[in-house]
Design a protein around this motif. Structure first.
Motif, short mmCIF file in Angstrom:
data_model
loop_
_atom_site.label_atom_id
_atom_site.label_comp_id
_atom_site.label_asym_id
_atom_site.label_seq_id
_atom_site.Cartn_x
_atom_site.Cartn_y
_atom_site.Cartn_z
N LEU A 87 -7.10 18.62 12.30
CA LEU A 87 -6.06 19.62 11.98
C LEU A 87 -6.66 21.00 11.70
N SER A 88 -7.90 21.03 11.20
CA SER A 88 -8.53 22.33 10.93
C SER A 88 -9.60 22.67 11.96
N LYS A 89 -9.84 21.76 12.92
CA LYS A 89 -10.95 21.97 13.86
C LYS A 89 -10.48 22.13 15.30
N LYS A 90 -9.46 21.36 15.67
CA LYS A 90 -9.07 21.37 17.08
C LYS A 90 -7.61 21.76 17.27
N TYR A 120 -14.25 24.57 2.87
CA TYR A 120 -14.50 24.04 4.21
C TYR A 120 -13.28 24.22 5.12
N ILE A 121 -12.09 23.90 4.62
CA ILE A 121 -10.90 24.00 5.49
C ILE A 121 -10.67 25.46 5.89
N GLY A 122 -10.79 26.38 4.92
CA GLY A 122 -10.59 27.80 5.21
C GLY A 122 -11.57 28.28 6.27
N GLU A 163 -13.45 14.03 -1.70
CA GLU A 163 -12.32 14.06 -0.76
C GLU A 163 -12.90 14.01 0.64
N SER A 164 -13.12 12.83 1.16
CA SER A 164 -13.70 12.73 2.50
C SER A 164 -13.32 11.41 3.14
N ILE A 165 -13.40 11.39 4.46
CA ILE A 165 -13.11 10.19 5.23
C ILE A 165 -14.10 9.06 4.87
N ILE A 202 0.87 -1.18 0.00
CA ILE A 202 0.00 0.00 0.00
C ILE A 202 0.90 1.23 0.00
N VAL A 203 0.73 2.10 -0.97
CA VAL A 203 1.54 3.31 -1.03
C VAL A 203 0.69 4.47 -0.53
N GLY A 204 1.10 5.04 0.62
CA GLY A 204 0.35 6.12 1.25
C GLY A 204 -0.22 5.63 2.56
N HIS A 225 9.55 7.31 0.76
CA HIS A 225 8.85 7.87 -0.40
C HIS A 225 8.97 6.89 -1.56
N VAL A 226 7.84 6.49 -2.10
CA VAL A 226 7.85 5.61 -3.27
C VAL A 226 8.01 6.49 -4.50
N VAL A 227 9.05 6.23 -5.29
CA VAL A 227 9.36 7.15 -6.39
C VAL A 227 8.96 6.60 -7.75
N GLY A 280 4.70 5.09 3.76
CA GLY A 280 4.22 6.47 3.91
C GLY A 280 5.39 7.42 3.93
N ASP A 281 5.28 8.53 3.22
CA ASP A 281 6.43 9.44 3.21
C ASP A 281 6.43 10.40 4.40
N GLU A 282 5.35 10.41 5.20
CA GLU A 282 5.40 11.20 6.44
C GLU A 282 6.03 10.31 7.52
P1 FAD Z 1 -4.22 11.17 2.96
O1 FAD Z 1 -4.86 11.06 4.28
O2 FAD Z 1 -3.75 12.50 2.47
O3 FAD Z 1 -2.98 10.17 2.93
C1 FAD Z 1 -2.12 10.02 1.84
C2 FAD Z 1 -0.73 9.75 2.37
O4 FAD Z 1 0.07 9.26 1.31
C3 FAD Z 1 -0.03 10.98 2.90
O5 FAD Z 1 0.50 10.73 4.16
C4 FAD Z 1 1.06 11.25 1.87
O6 FAD Z 1 2.18 11.89 2.42
C5 FAD Z 1 1.38 9.83 1.42
N1 FAD Z 1 2.03 9.72 0.12
C6 FAD Z 1 1.71 10.39 -1.03
N2 FAD Z 1 2.54 10.03 -2.03
C7 FAD Z 1 3.41 9.13 -1.52
C8 FAD Z 1 4.50 8.40 -2.06
N3 FAD Z 1 4.86 8.51 -3.34
N4 FAD Z 1 5.19 7.57 -1.24
C9 FAD Z 1 4.83 7.42 0.06
N5 FAD Z 1 3.79 8.09 0.63
C10 FAD Z 1 3.10 8.92 -0.15
N6 FAD Z 1 -12.83 14.69 5.54
C11 FAD Z 1 -14.03 14.49 6.15
O7 FAD Z 1 -14.76 13.58 5.77
N7 FAD Z 1 -14.44 15.30 7.16
C12 FAD Z 1 -13.68 16.33 7.62
O8 FAD Z 1 -14.09 17.02 8.53
C13 FAD Z 1 -12.41 16.55 7.01
N8 FAD Z 1 -11.59 17.54 7.45
C14 FAD Z 1 -10.36 17.69 6.89
C15 FAD Z 1 -9.49 18.68 7.38
C16 FAD Z 1 -8.23 18.85 6.83
C17 FAD Z 1 -7.32 19.91 7.38
C18 FAD Z 1 -7.81 18.04 5.74
C19 FAD Z 1 -6.45 18.22 5.12
C20 FAD Z 1 -8.66 17.07 5.23
C21 FAD Z 1 -9.94 16.89 5.80
N9 FAD Z 1 -10.81 15.90 5.33
C22 FAD Z 1 -12.03 15.70 5.93
C23 FAD Z 1 -10.44 15.07 4.17
C24 FAD Z 1 -9.84 13.76 4.64
O9 FAD Z 1 -8.84 13.97 5.60
C25 FAD Z 1 -9.29 13.04 3.42
O10 FAD Z 1 -10.38 12.76 2.56
C26 FAD Z 1 -8.58 11.74 3.81
O11 FAD Z 1 -7.47 12.00 4.62
C27 FAD Z 1 -8.17 10.99 2.55
O12 FAD Z 1 -7.37 9.92 2.88
P2 FAD Z 1 -6.23 9.43 1.89
O13 FAD Z 1 -5.60 8.26 2.58
O14 FAD Z 1 -6.76 9.27 0.53
O15 FAD Z 1 -5.20 10.64 1.82
#
Ligand code: FAD
Length: 397
Positions: A45-48, A150-152, A284-286, A6-8, A76-78, A33-35
């Motif tokens: 992160l935007s609420k609390k 929403y984030i703003g 873009e949502s959880i 799984i990348v990410g 980081h997967v390149v 994960g690259d973090e």
């Molecule tokens: P992410 O959580 O972004 O994870 C992707 C990960 O992959 C990251 O850590 C990234 O660094 C890593 N990555 C990328 N490329 C590579 C690579 N090449 N190699 C290794 N690692 C890599 N959603 C809601 O439903 N409700 C909310 O209230 C809400 N609030 C939010 C507030 C904020 C501030 C943000 C930023 C987002 C919010 N969201 C909310 C959206 C929600 O967080 C995302 O939809 C969710 O995190 C998506 O998950 P994801 O795993 O696809 O992406």
């Protein structure tokens, strides 16, 4: 026993790893994960962020050990070699897979304008970003937020509640123009303005000015300069689909997937913010990331596919707990239930009697009913729906 890479290691990737084990997958599961932090919740992160409640891990570190999930953080997967079924990391290692799942998320959209590299200019996606923003808010630095999404608006609410002088600059004629109904935009803008936030719509930022390397002003197209000590750029996010695109997978502003999380390559799946789903704008949502993680589990393990879910989302702004389900059409016929001025209301958006979306504030019952109506395609009577004294079940046409 297939090997799943799984990348990410964000919400989608980490959720998938856990669900795979829950579904009985015994083969190796590796999460890149690259973090450097353990996978964490982004919504706080935007609420609390001002209260210092930032590090909310999705699972404790022991969970990954106990479940035999190999966490490769800070990796980081390149590159992705689909013919050889292998990924390459920045440290020079290669890892083979049977199934690869791209869960690389999205990155804040950048603005190519003068001054965006000054100190005090932030975007918000990661824990590291939120720590910087927290410092700005705690120090009560006058804040300009570019983008009324929403984030703003969530950050504006937190900053304002902490006594910060906040200005929101929005290019469109209303906040949340891309994602919310005109009525909700109007109600929320009023709510923010009533608490002292300045919201300026229909304006374009042309650059940022600085003093001694720190941001000191935001300049608009008409030459107006708004003095500030910090700037949040919140103008949306771009899918991180570069690995997929370079490997020749079908991408179109996101990795194109079907309802089973499959990409154009039979051994590669994609989930979460990096994807574009059939018939949808990018979600873009959880809830969407979690739904696609379940789809990927079914595809990898050969389990029964899950029924499609109604898209939904939440947001907290001041005392308003917002919950939104469905997709708001371009020109909705809106039925208001409750009193927006009281902070308890639901907006039902109908299209010829059929519900297409519900936007609710502090109204969990209306939200739940609306979500069920959306799933079942129930038709509603607008007059009965608008009357809060009529139980929702009696609003069915
Ligand atoms: P992410 O959580 O972004 O994870 C992707 C990960 O992959 C990251 O850590 C990234 O660094 C890593 N990555 C990328 N490329 C590579 C690579 N090449 N190699 C290794 N690692 C890599 N959603 C809601 O439903 N409700 C909310 O209230 C809400 N609030 C939010 C507030 C904020 C501030 C943000 C930023 C987002 C919010 N969201 C909310 C959206 C929600 O967080 C995302 O939809 C969710 O995190 C998506 O998950 P994801 O795993 O696809 O992406």
């Amino acid at each position: 026993m297939s090997r799943v890479l799984i990348v990410g290691a964000g919400h989608a990737g980490a959720t998938l790893a856990g669900l795979l084990r829950q579904a009985g997958h015994r083969g190796p599961v590796e999460l890149f994960g690259d973090e450097v932090d353990l996978p964490y919740h982004r919504p706080p992160l935007s609420k609390k962020f001002a209260q210092g409640e930032l590090e909310q891990w999705l699972r404790p570190a022991e969970f990954y050990r106990e479940q035999d999930i190999t966490l490769r953080l800070g990796e980081h997967v390149v590159a992705l070699d689909t013919a050889g079924r292998r990924v390459h990391t920045a440290s020079g290692d290669a890892h083979d897979y049977d199934h690869l799942v791209l869960a690389t998320g999205a990155a804040p959209r950048r603005l190519a304008l003068p001054g965006t590299d000054l100190a005090g200019v932030v975007s918000l996606r990661t824990l590291a970003d939120a720590r910087i923003l927290r410092k700005c808010v705690v120090e009560r630095r006058a804040l300009v937020i570019v983008g009324g999404g929403y984030i703003g608006l969530e950050v504006a609410a937190v900053a304002r509640a902490n006594g910060v002088n906040v200005t929101v600059l929005e290019r469109e004629e209303r906040v949340l123009a891309r994602v919310a109904s005109p009525r909700l935009s109007e109600i929320l803008a009023g709510h923010h303005r009533g608490r002292g936030t300045r919201i300026v719509t229909g304006v374009r930022l042309t650059g940022l000015t600085g003093r001694d390397g720190r941001v000191s002003g935001a300049v608009l197209e008409d030459g107006t300069e708004i003095p500030c000590e910090a700037v949040l750029i919140g103008v949306g996010a771009e899918p991180r689909d570069e690995l997929a695109a370079a490997a020749g997978l079908h991408c179109d502003h996101g990795v194109v997937v079907d309802g089973h999380a499959r990409t154009s390559d039979p051994h590669v799946l994609a989930i979460g913010d990096v994807t574009r789903r059939p018939g949808f704008v990018r979600l873009e949502s959880i809830p969407s990331a979690t739904e696609q993680a379940r789809q990927a589990v079914a595809t990898i393990t050969g389990g029964a596919p899950n029924p499609a879910e109604v898209p939904w989302f939440w947001s907290d702004q001041f005392d308003l707990k917002l919950k939104i389900a469905g997709l708001v059409p371009a020109e909705p016929a809106t039925v208001v239930r409750g009193d927006p001025a009281s902070g308890r209301f639901a907006l039902f958006h109908l299209d010829g009697g059929a519900l297409t979306a519900v936007e609710s504030a502090n109204s969990p019952a209306e939200f739940m009913a609306g979500k069920k109506f959306l799933a079942s395609g129930t038709r509603l009577d607008p007059v009965r729906l608008a009357d809060p004294a009529t139980p929702l079940r009696d609003a069915v046409a």
